[in-house]
Design a protein around this motif. Sequence first.
Motif, short mmCIF file in Angstrom:
data_model
loop_
_atom_site.label_atom_id
_atom_site.label_comp_id
_atom_site.label_asym_id
_atom_site.label_seq_id
_atom_site.Cartn_x
_atom_site.Cartn_y
_atom_site.Cartn_z
N PHE A 4 0.80 -1.22 0.00
CA PHE A 4 0.00 0.00 0.00
C PHE A 4 0.84 1.27 0.00
O PHE A 4 0.30 2.36 -0.15
CB PHE A 4 -0.97 -0.01 1.18
CG PHE A 4 -1.98 -1.11 1.08
CD1 PHE A 4 -2.99 -1.05 0.15
CD2 PHE A 4 -1.88 -2.23 1.88
CE1 PHE A 4 -3.92 -2.07 0.01
CE2 PHE A 4 -2.80 -3.26 1.76
CZ PHE A 4 -3.81 -3.19 0.84
N GLU A 5 2.14 1.14 0.17
CA GLU A 5 3.03 2.31 0.12
C GLU A 5 3.62 2.54 -1.26
O GLU A 5 4.28 3.53 -1.50
CB GLU A 5 4.16 2.14 1.14
CG GLU A 5 3.68 2.18 2.58
CD GLU A 5 4.79 1.86 3.56
OE1 GLU A 5 5.86 1.34 3.12
OE2 GLU A 5 4.61 2.11 4.74
N THR A 59 -5.99 6.03 -7.13
CA THR A 59 -4.61 5.95 -6.65
C THR A 59 -4.01 7.34 -6.40
O THR A 59 -3.20 7.53 -5.50
CB THR A 59 -3.71 5.17 -7.63
OG1 THR A 59 -3.77 5.79 -8.92
CG2 THR A 59 -4.16 3.72 -7.72
N GLY A 60 -4.44 8.32 -7.20
CA GLY A 60 -3.96 9.69 -6.98
C GLY A 60 -4.44 10.24 -5.65
O GLY A 60 -3.69 10.91 -4.93
N SER A 65 -3.18 11.70 -0.09
CA SER A 65 -3.43 11.64 1.34
C SER A 65 -2.14 11.48 2.15
O SER A 65 -2.12 11.76 3.35
CB SER A 65 -4.39 10.49 1.67
OG SER A 65 -3.75 9.24 1.48
N ARG A 66 -1.07 11.08 1.51
CA ARG A 66 0.22 10.93 2.19
C ARG A 66 1.04 12.22 2.23
O ARG A 66 2.07 12.28 2.89
CB ARG A 66 1.04 9.84 1.51
CG ARG A 66 0.48 8.47 1.75
CD ARG A 66 1.45 7.38 1.31
NE ARG A 66 0.64 6.27 0.80
CZ ARG A 66 0.56 5.92 -0.46
NH1 ARG A 66 1.24 6.56 -1.36
NH2 ARG A 66 -0.20 4.92 -0.82
N LEU A 67 0.58 13.25 1.51
CA LEU A 67 1.32 14.52 1.51
C LEU A 67 1.03 15.28 2.80
O LEU A 67 -0.09 15.27 3.31
CB LEU A 67 0.92 15.37 0.31
CG LEU A 67 1.29 14.82 -1.07
CD1 LEU A 67 0.72 15.73 -2.16
CD2 LEU A 67 2.79 14.71 -1.21
N GLU A 68 2.04 15.98 3.27
CA GLU A 68 1.88 16.79 4.47
C GLU A 68 1.07 18.04 4.13
O GLU A 68 1.36 18.75 3.16
CB GLU A 68 3.27 17.19 5.00
CG GLU A 68 3.23 17.88 6.33
CD GLU A 68 4.62 18.18 6.84
OE1 GLU A 68 4.76 19.19 7.56
OE2 GLU A 68 5.55 17.42 6.51
N ALA A 69 0.04 18.29 4.93
CA ALA A 69 -0.85 19.43 4.69
C ALA A 69 -0.10 20.75 4.82
O ALA A 69 0.79 20.90 5.66
CB ALA A 69 -2.02 19.40 5.66
N GLY A 70 -0.45 21.69 3.94
CA GLY A 70 0.12 23.03 4.00
C GLY A 70 1.46 23.19 3.30
O GLY A 70 2.02 24.28 3.29
N MET A 138 8.99 18.05 -7.28
CA MET A 138 8.72 17.98 -5.84
C MET A 138 8.91 16.57 -5.28
O MET A 138 8.90 16.39 -4.08
CB MET A 138 7.33 18.49 -5.53
CG MET A 138 7.14 19.94 -5.93
SD MET A 138 5.47 20.48 -5.55
CE MET A 138 5.61 22.21 -5.92
N GLY A 139 9.04 15.57 -6.15
CA GLY A 139 9.27 14.20 -5.71
C GLY A 139 8.07 13.54 -5.05
O GLY A 139 8.22 12.53 -4.39
N ALA A 140 6.88 14.10 -5.23
CA ALA A 140 5.69 13.51 -4.62
C ALA A 140 5.39 12.16 -5.25
O ALA A 140 5.39 12.01 -6.46
CB ALA A 140 4.50 14.46 -4.80
N GLY A 141 5.14 11.17 -4.40
CA GLY A 141 4.78 9.86 -4.90
C GLY A 141 5.95 9.00 -5.34
O GLY A 141 5.76 7.87 -5.75
N VAL A 142 7.17 9.53 -5.25
CA VAL A 142 8.32 8.72 -5.65
C VAL A 142 9.37 8.63 -4.56
O VAL A 142 10.19 7.74 -4.57
CB VAL A 142 8.97 9.27 -6.95
CG1 VAL A 142 8.04 9.06 -8.12
CG2 VAL A 142 9.37 10.69 -6.83
#
Length: 144
Positions: A4-5, A59-60, A65-70, A138-142
């Motif tokens: 799931f990660e 999946t997006g 949901s794993r990103l830090e808010a703000g 930004m490297g999000a998701g990788v």
Amino acid sequence: MSFFEIPFHPRLVHFPVALLLLGGIAALVYDRWRIGWLERWGFISMLAGWLLTIPAIVTGLADKSRLEAGTPADATANQHTTTMLAMWALFGLALYWQYRWRKAWTQQRRLVWWGMVLLAIAILLLGSHLGGVLVYEMGAGVRP
């Protein structure tokens, strides 16, 4: 790393984006110049891309949901999500419109349909760019 990660979203988006973009262009080209095989190919391609967008959305949202808010990545992800949901709705409306009125096109219906498809393609390109910024800048998701 558990199952799931794994960031599935960046791996699932390429086919829907390509199918929607090329299908939309093919449908517009058919409507303008009546190249026979493009009618079916454009519709089927847009429909397949529209349906394949559903797992990409799921999946997006999970990756988002794993990103830090703000954070800047969260703000960009919000813009990306909004544009892609708008694009999905527009392509869905354009597909319905094309299917519903295919035998009874009027000039007004045709212009509205053209506007929907062109706007959906423009939003698709903007949303794809924002997704690329998220992943490649930004490297999000990788990155864990």
